[in-house]
Design a protein around this motif. Structure first.
Motif, PDB file in Angstrom:
ATOM      1  N   UNK A 104       0.821  -1.217   0.000  1.00 15.68           N
ATOM      2  CA  UNK A 104       0.000   0.000   0.000  1.00 15.68           C
ATOM      3  C   UNK A 104       0.850   1.260   0.000  1.00 15.68           C
ATOM      4  N   UNK A 105       1.986   1.210   0.728  1.00 12.42           N
ATOM      5  CA  UNK A 105       2.760   2.446   0.798  1.00 12.42           C
ATOM      6  C   UNK A 105       3.385   2.836  -0.548  1.00 12.42           C
ATOM      7  N   UNK A 112       0.789  10.936  -2.743  1.00 13.44           N
ATOM      8  CA  UNK A 112       0.951  12.132  -1.899  1.00 13.44           C
ATOM      9  C   UNK A 112       2.006  13.077  -2.456  1.00 13.44           C
ATOM     10  N   UNK A 113       2.879  12.550  -3.307  1.00 16.82           N
ATOM     11  CA  UNK A 113       3.936  13.412  -3.841  1.00 16.82           C
ATOM     12  C   UNK A 113       3.580  14.085  -5.156  1.00 16.82           C
ATOM     13  N   UNK A 114       2.369  13.833  -5.672  1.00 18.32           N
ATOM     14  CA  UNK A 114       1.993  14.453  -6.944  1.00 18.32           C
ATOM     15  C   UNK A 114       1.714  15.947  -6.755  1.00 18.32           C
ATOM     16  N   UNK A 143      -9.908  13.049  -5.152  1.00 17.82           N
ATOM     17  CA  UNK A 143      -8.553  13.482  -4.812  1.00 17.82           C
ATOM     18  C   UNK A 143      -8.358  13.419  -3.298  1.00 17.82           C
ATOM     19  N   UNK A 144      -8.587  12.220  -2.763  1.00 21.67           N
ATOM     20  CA  UNK A 144      -8.560  12.012  -1.316  1.00 21.67           C
ATOM     21  C   UNK A 144      -8.022  10.607  -1.057  1.00 21.67           C
ATOM     22  N   UNK A 160      -7.123  12.145   3.735  1.00 22.63           N
ATOM     23  CA  UNK A 160      -6.040  13.086   3.460  1.00 22.63           C
ATOM     24  C   UNK A 160      -6.226  13.632   2.045  1.00 22.63           C
ATOM     25  N   UNK A 161      -6.342  14.955   1.908  1.00 24.93           N
ATOM     26  CA  UNK A 161      -6.493  15.473   0.540  1.00 24.93           C
ATOM     27  C   UNK A 161      -5.186  15.340  -0.243  1.00 24.93           C
ATOM     28  N   UNK A 162      -5.306  15.078  -1.524  1.00 26.14           N
ATOM     29  CA  UNK A 162      -4.121  15.077  -2.398  1.00 26.14           C
ATOM     30  C   UNK A 162      -4.388  16.023  -3.567  1.00 26.14           C
TER      31      UNK A 162
END
Ligand code: ADE
Length: 346
Positions: A104-105, A112-114, A143-144, A160-162
């Motif tokens: 998953x990570x 998360x890095x986008x 986008x979450x 967490x929003x992305x």
């Protein structure tokens, strides 16, 4: 009766393997020949039209492009199109493939890095595992990320929003995608095998980039032998360039292409020894068919899924093979090709 399936199969000729092969690594050996802009991308006119409109609309709205699913046989330009999309939108494209997203990570780390409006390209997306797929659903839709923190009775879900991003998925097996995943793509486009004229133009363009002078008939000869696939055309062209360099030829003729590619056992229609073995096994081992995929695959020592997604599509498209409800059948054209190919292919 000559049964052609005995013994272990000859390895597939990597020159005409439509999938990327290790010798292409780093992926980007093909890069120098890839078109970077939509205007330089030859063929796939419907795809270009659809994406051209989507790009223009997205740019004017200053939003992320809708998620795009590209499907079709390997080597037709799915990765290239993802890179073209990024270039046209003026954003970065992160490239990965489903088998690399085991934990998953792995996928969370990418998401998360986008940065806003960036592209995430996932190749072989039909191979995503269930957990990764479920992480993608809210990411694509809202986008979450919905992350579970803690364990057992203290486990909680955190949202967490992305950044708004575009997922570009590529697959050779659109039918293997789960429908919840497929339904989250706004644009679903099939890439087709290229026609001769487009392939000839692709070969001439690549020859120019490789500083190789090709007579038009020579470009046509490469186009005829590349299984409708630009990746193969470019690989064949590099082998032709080697033979031309060693022989000190200035302009490359059709005859030189014929010599260079016959050396690699690629016949006049682009079939290699394993394609011909498939047809020959059908013909000699099973009286032309019908025969089931698994039986055919076992006889050839191939994996059935690879046979179906990688080897068969071109034979079907060329009308050399047919899929029927009772199994695979060789066509008249297939029989004729075996006879015609024999002298040069044995
Ligand atoms: N090289 C590989 N694929 C191509 C395409 N579709 N157009 C131009 N050059 C290419």
């Amino acid at each position: 009766m000559a049964i052609v399936s005995s013994g272990s199969p000859a390895p597939r000729n990597p020159l005409v393997a439509p999938e990327a092969v290790p010798q292409d690594e780093p992926i980007l050996r093909e890069d120098s020949l890839r078109p970077r802009r939509l205007a330089d991308y030859i063929g796939q006119s419907e795809l270009k039209q659809v994406l051209g409109i989507a790009i223009a609309a997205t740019r004017s709205r200053e939003e992320a492009l809708d998620h795009v699913l590209l499907y079709g046989p390997p080597g037709l330009g799915k990765t290239t199109m993802a890179l073209v999309l990024a270039e046209e939108l003026g954003v970065r494209c992160r490239i990965t493939s489903a088998p690399a997203l085991e934990r998953p990570r792995d996928i969370v780390g990418l998401l998360v890095n986008l940065q806003p409006r960036e592209l995430l390209f996932i190749d072989e997306i039909h191979r995503l595992n269930r957990v990764a797929e479920e992480i993608l659903y809210p990411a694509m839709e809202d986008f979450r990320l919905d992350l579970t923190v803690g364990k057992g009775t203290t486990a909680r879900t955190r949202s967490l929003p992305i950044a708004p991003f575009t997922l570009v998925g590529a697959t050779t097996r659109a039918g293997s995608l789960s429908s919840p995943l497929r339904d989250r793509f706004g644009l679903i486009q099939r890439l087709e095998f290229y026609g001769l004229a487009d392939l000839q133009a692709i070969v001439q363009r690549a020859a120019g980039l490789l500083q190789l002078e090709l007579e038009p008939a020579a470009a046509q000869e490469v186009a005829r032998r590349c299984r409708g696939t630009p990746r193969i055309a470019n690989r064949l062209l590099r082998r032709v360039r080697d033979v031309a360099a060693v022989g000190g030829h200035g302009q490359v003729s059709a005859e030189l292409v014929h010599q260079a590619l016959s050396l690699h056992r690629v016949d006049g229609r682009g079939l290699d020894a394993s394609d011909r073995r498939l047809l020959q096994l059908l013909q000699d081992g099973y009286g032309g068919g019908p025969v089931g995929l698994d039986t055919l695959a076992a006889g050839l020592g191939e994996d059935p899924a690879t046979l179906e997604a990688v080897v068969e599509p071109f034979l079907l498209q060329q009308g050399l093979l047919q899929r029927t409800p009772r199994g695979r059948v060789i066509t008249e054209a297939g029989r004729a090709h075996l006879l015609a190919a024999l002298p040069e292919a044995a």
